[in-house]
Design a protein around this motif. Structure first.
Motif, short mmCIF file in Angstrom:
data_model
loop_
_atom_site.label_atom_id
_atom_site.label_comp_id
_atom_site.label_asym_id
_atom_site.label_seq_id
_atom_site.Cartn_x
_atom_site.Cartn_y
_atom_site.Cartn_z
N VAL A 1 0.73 -1.08 0.23
CA VAL A 1 0.23 0.12 0.03
C VAL A 1 0.53 1.13 -0.01
O VAL A 1 1.42 1.30 1.32
N PRO A 2 0.94 2.13 -0.78
CA PRO A 2 1.33 2.78 -1.56
C PRO A 2 1.84 3.80 -0.02
O PRO A 2 2.62 4.27 0.04
N GLU A 3 0.90 3.95 0.67
CA GLU A 3 1.01 5.53 1.66
C GLU A 3 1.33 4.75 3.15
O GLU A 3 1.74 5.80 3.98
N LEU A 4 1.21 3.30 3.24
CA LEU A 4 2.38 2.91 4.47
C LEU A 4 3.46 2.52 3.79
O LEU A 4 4.23 1.77 4.94
N MET A 5 3.93 2.25 2.85
CA MET A 5 5.45 1.99 2.48
C MET A 5 6.27 2.55 3.41
O MET A 5 7.34 2.19 3.71
N PRO A 6 6.38 3.73 4.11
CA PRO A 6 7.66 4.47 5.05
C PRO A 6 7.21 4.21 6.20
O PRO A 6 7.83 3.82 6.37
N ILE A 7 6.77 3.12 6.70
CA ILE A 7 6.06 2.42 7.63
C ILE A 7 6.12 1.52 7.62
O ILE A 7 5.87 1.01 9.05
N ALA A 8 6.59 0.80 6.70
CA ALA A 8 6.81 -0.38 6.64
C ALA A 8 7.41 -1.24 7.86
O ALA A 8 7.47 -2.17 8.37
N GLU A 9 8.96 -0.39 7.16
CA GLU A 9 10.40 -1.56 8.62
C GLU A 9 9.55 -1.39 10.00
O GLU A 9 9.73 -1.92 10.65
N LEU A 10 8.93 0.56 10.17
CA LEU A 10 8.26 -0.01 11.68
C LEU A 10 7.24 -0.98 11.68
O LEU A 10 7.32 -1.26 13.39
N ILE A 11 6.45 -1.49 11.30
CA ILE A 11 5.46 -1.78 11.02
C ILE A 11 5.78 -3.06 11.63
O ILE A 11 5.88 -4.23 12.47
N LEU A 12 6.31 -3.93 10.97
CA LEU A 12 8.05 -5.29 11.37
C LEU A 12 8.22 -5.43 12.63
O LEU A 12 8.36 -6.23 13.18
N ARG A 13 9.55 -4.04 13.42
CA ARG A 13 10.09 -4.16 14.16
C ARG A 13 9.33 -3.30 15.78
O ARG A 13 10.23 -3.41 16.54
N HIS A 14 7.86 -3.55 15.95
CA HIS A 14 7.32 -2.68 16.53
C HIS A 14 7.46 -3.91 18.29
O HIS A 14 6.62 -2.70 19.08
N HIS A 15 7.86 -4.87 17.83
CA HIS A 15 7.60 -5.79 19.52
C HIS A 15 8.86 -6.04 19.45
O HIS A 15 8.82 -7.43 20.24
N GLU A 16 10.35 -5.53 18.85
CA GLU A 16 11.37 -6.02 19.44
C GLU A 16 11.33 -5.01 20.26
O GLU A 16 11.43 -4.11 21.16
N TRP A 17 12.57 -5.58 21.71
CA TRP A 17 12.49 -4.78 22.90
C TRP A 17 13.87 -4.35 23.78
O TRP A 17 15.15 -5.13 22.64
N TRP A 18 13.95 -3.76 24.15
CA TRP A 18 15.11 -3.28 24.79
C TRP A 18 16.34 -4.13 24.57
O TRP A 18 17.76 -3.91 24.34
#
Length: 199
Positions: free
Chosen positions: A105-122
């Protein structure tokens, strides 16, 4: 050409709206969740000096971070008890499902990598990539705090809402483990004082 662009933009908007509708139907925490997160994450982003573009992406990210849950079976997504290990493993796949949806989805491409990583822990104990510390995008570290706080302070099928004091204690207990310790203190100062904290 101009008319074709308008039609194309209309179709893209329709796709995004359809995805939002699917989330609202299938994910019990979507209603109001993204809106509540948006204000907090943007405030945090401004405090740490992120660019206007990053703030815009965070607004979108706060709304669509859980988009991959549209691909999780209802029996797991809506289970009113703690997930079994095999069910939790399936639930974890929502990050990768969301990543693939966002790439399409072109509108969501800028956040694709963030979506992939949003459950990573410190501390590296998250998923799916086992990133740790500052390997995790700051947008994801900001969202993790806001998302956890919102989940704890609102009723869910398997637990009643905590008080905000209890939720903040839980965030502090997990600083350095699940959450960025510096951002945790910034977040707590925001919630407690409702003023610009000094870090």
């Amino acid at each position: 050409m101009g008319r074709n662009c308008v039609i194309a933009n209309g179709k893209k908007k329709a796709v995004v709206e359809a995805i939002i509708a699917a989330l609202e139907v299938r994910d019990y925490i979507t209603e109001g969740h993204g809106e509540r997160l948006k204000d907090i994450v943007v405030w945090m982003a401004q405090k740490v000096g992120l660019s206007d573009a990053s703030c815009r992406n965070l607004r979108l990210f706060s709304k669509f971070h859980d988009i991959g849950k549209v691909g999780i079976p209802d029996a797991i997504l809506f289970k009113p008890a703690r997930l079994l290990p095999e069910e939790y493993s399936i639930m974890q796949q929502h990050c990768e499902i969301g990543y693939r949806i966002a790439q399409a989805v072109p509108e969501l491409m800028p956040i694709a990598e963030l979506i992939l990583r949003h459950h990573e822990w410190w501390n590296g104990g998250g998923y799916p990539l086992k990133l740790q510390g500052e390997e995790i995008p700051i947008e994801c570290r900001i969202l993790a705090l806001a998302d956890a706080y919102d989940a704890m302070t609102n009723d869910r099928p398997y637990h009643k809402a905590m008080s905000y004091e209890e939720a903040l204690q839980e965030l502090r207990r997990n600083a350095g483990k699940q959450f960025d310790p510096v951002l945790t203190e910034l977040f707590i100062a925001l919630i407690v004082n409702q003023v610009d904290p000094v870090i």
